[in-house]
Design a protein around this motif. Structure first.
Motif: not given
Lengths: 328, 107
Positions: B30-33, B46, B107, A219
């Motif tokens: 968000r990196a994931a739900p 996260q 993350q 990212t």
């Protein structure tokens, strides 16, 4: 019987009301132009920025029986910068929507120290529409400029049309600066320029941002980072000890300024945006930047605010940026 | 009506059904739900590397007729990871209150 009379009277009254309410206005033929006439419109929208043009379309006409057009001129309250001119071609729009030029005079000449731009007609014509391109000079920043368009005809008459005043933005613009990870990566908002490491080391107090590209973490990708940011946002970067500006940044997505985006989209960043934006508590780094995204910037000395737009990005670690800068 | 001008209903459902976290550019960070545990009353999320948690917009989706305390009125500072923020869901009948702890990790 009396009920029937009342009904008939009522219907008659309704009919009378309807007739008077729907009275048609007679069409009146518009008056044809009976003298030297002119009109003007401003074609450019958005803020008026130094170095960019303001475009007008100036239309003029005289009845054939009275004579022909001799010359047209524009007087600006502040002389335009180099590149200001009044078209010597009249345009009409064809059925396909394309503007077609017709030469009607010699190329415009600048008079009175650039305040006046004049075209003398070289063809026998009694109607024309000329475009005027006023290049906003640096000296006009923060001021107002107005224009007087005028036309002379062969019968000795003159018609004129005033436009403005228009506010000239305090913003400066710089477009299509190439930045490359590790080489041309040092950005100065004050200079509106990109430097390599050697040049940047000579002016450490002017470097506000460093362009970085890292493929890991995934990212991080394209980033603009202040020299004073936490080392975690400057991985593998060693800076001169005196390069330590802490520039505030705010990421923006979907703000594709028309001027920065090379005349795409219909959004404009204007002076008021820079005045109103709240940059308190903003970080000194912006990672994960995408093409056509941008960042609001405030320099550590609070002399400038800027909007840096990413025109394009390249996965090999380079980007093309453009910026608008506002002096506070 | 309650003190916010909202209708008090008969519903007693009280939970968070979805959670979103937007950055200052209104794009998700968000990196994931988010993982919502309605029993433990926690939301674990996260976030992406480089997220500026001082300037984020949390968005909660609640059960029908519920409301949230404290209200989210704009940019929120969630940077104090050692002291997770507590948001309380109040049911439609205003009789049930469930505090949710918002746990954020990078993350």
């Amino acid at each position: 019987m009396s009920f029937r009379i009342i009904t008939i009277t009522f219907r008659f009254a309704i009919l009378l009301i309807s007739l008077s309410a729907c009275q048609e206005e007679e069409y009146v033929l518009p008056e044809p132009v009976s003298q030297l006439t002119n009109d003007c419109l401003k074609r450019t929208i958005g803020p008026n920025i130094a170095s960019l043009p303001i475009e007008f379309a100036y239309a003029m006409a005289i009845p054939k029986s009275l004579g022909k057009l001799v010359s047209a001129q524009v007087e600006a309250s502040i002389p335009g910068a180099t590149g200001t001119f009044l078209e010597h071609r009249s345009f009409y729009t064809n059925s396909g929507g394309v503007d077609i030029p017709v030469t009607v005079g010699s190329p415009s000449t600048a008079l009175d120290d650039g305040k006046v731009t004049r075209v003398t007609f070289s063809v026998d014509t009694n109607a024309a529409t000329l475009r005027y391109y006023y290049i906003v000079p640096e000296t006009a920043k923060g001021q107002q400029v107005s224009f007087t368009f005028s036309v002379n005809s062969s019968d000795g008459k003159t018609a004129s049309f005033k436009m403005g005043p228009y506010n000239i933005s305090k913003m400066s613009i710089k477009k299509n600066l190439a930045v490359t990870n590790g080489t041309n990566a040092f950005i100065s908002i004050e200079d509106m320029a990109v430097y390599n490491a050697t040049a940047a080391a000579a002016i450490p107090d002017k470097i506000d941002l460093i362009y970085l590209f890292r493929s890991a973490p995934v990212t991080f990708t394209h980033a603009l980072v202040s020299p004073n940011a936490d080392a975690v946002y400057l991985p593998g970067v060693t800076l001169p000890s005196d390069m330590k500006r802490s520039t505030k940044l705010q990421k923006v997505f979907g703000l594709q300024d028309r001027n920065l985006a090379n005349l795409q989209y219909g959004i404009y960043v204007d002076d008021i945006d820079f005045k109103n934006i709240d940059m308190t508590n903003m970080p000194n780094f912006a990672v994960g930047l995408k093409a056509e995204a941008g960042v609001w910037v405030e320099t550590s000395d609070k002399k400038y605010r800027a909007y840096v737009y990413l025109n394009s990005i390249n996965a090999s670690g380079s980007a093309v940026i453009s910026m608008l800068r506002y002096a506070l | 009506m309650d003190e916010d001008g909202l209708l008090i209903t008969f519903r007693s459902e009280c939970f968070v059904s979805n959670f979103e976290l937007l950055g200052s550019d209104f794009v998700t960070v968000r990196a994931a739900p988010a993982i919502i545990d309605t029993v433990a009353q926690t939301i674990d999320v996260q976030v992406l590397f480089g997220t500026d948690l001082k300037n984020v917009y949390p968005q909660f989706t609640l059960a029908t007729d519920c409301k949230l305390e404290p209200k989210i009125t704009g940019k929120t500072d969630l940077s104090d990871l050692a002291n997770p923020k507590i948001y309380t869901v109040v049911s439609g009948n205003r009789q049930v209150r469930k505090p949710y702890r918002l746990n954020i990790k990078f993350q």
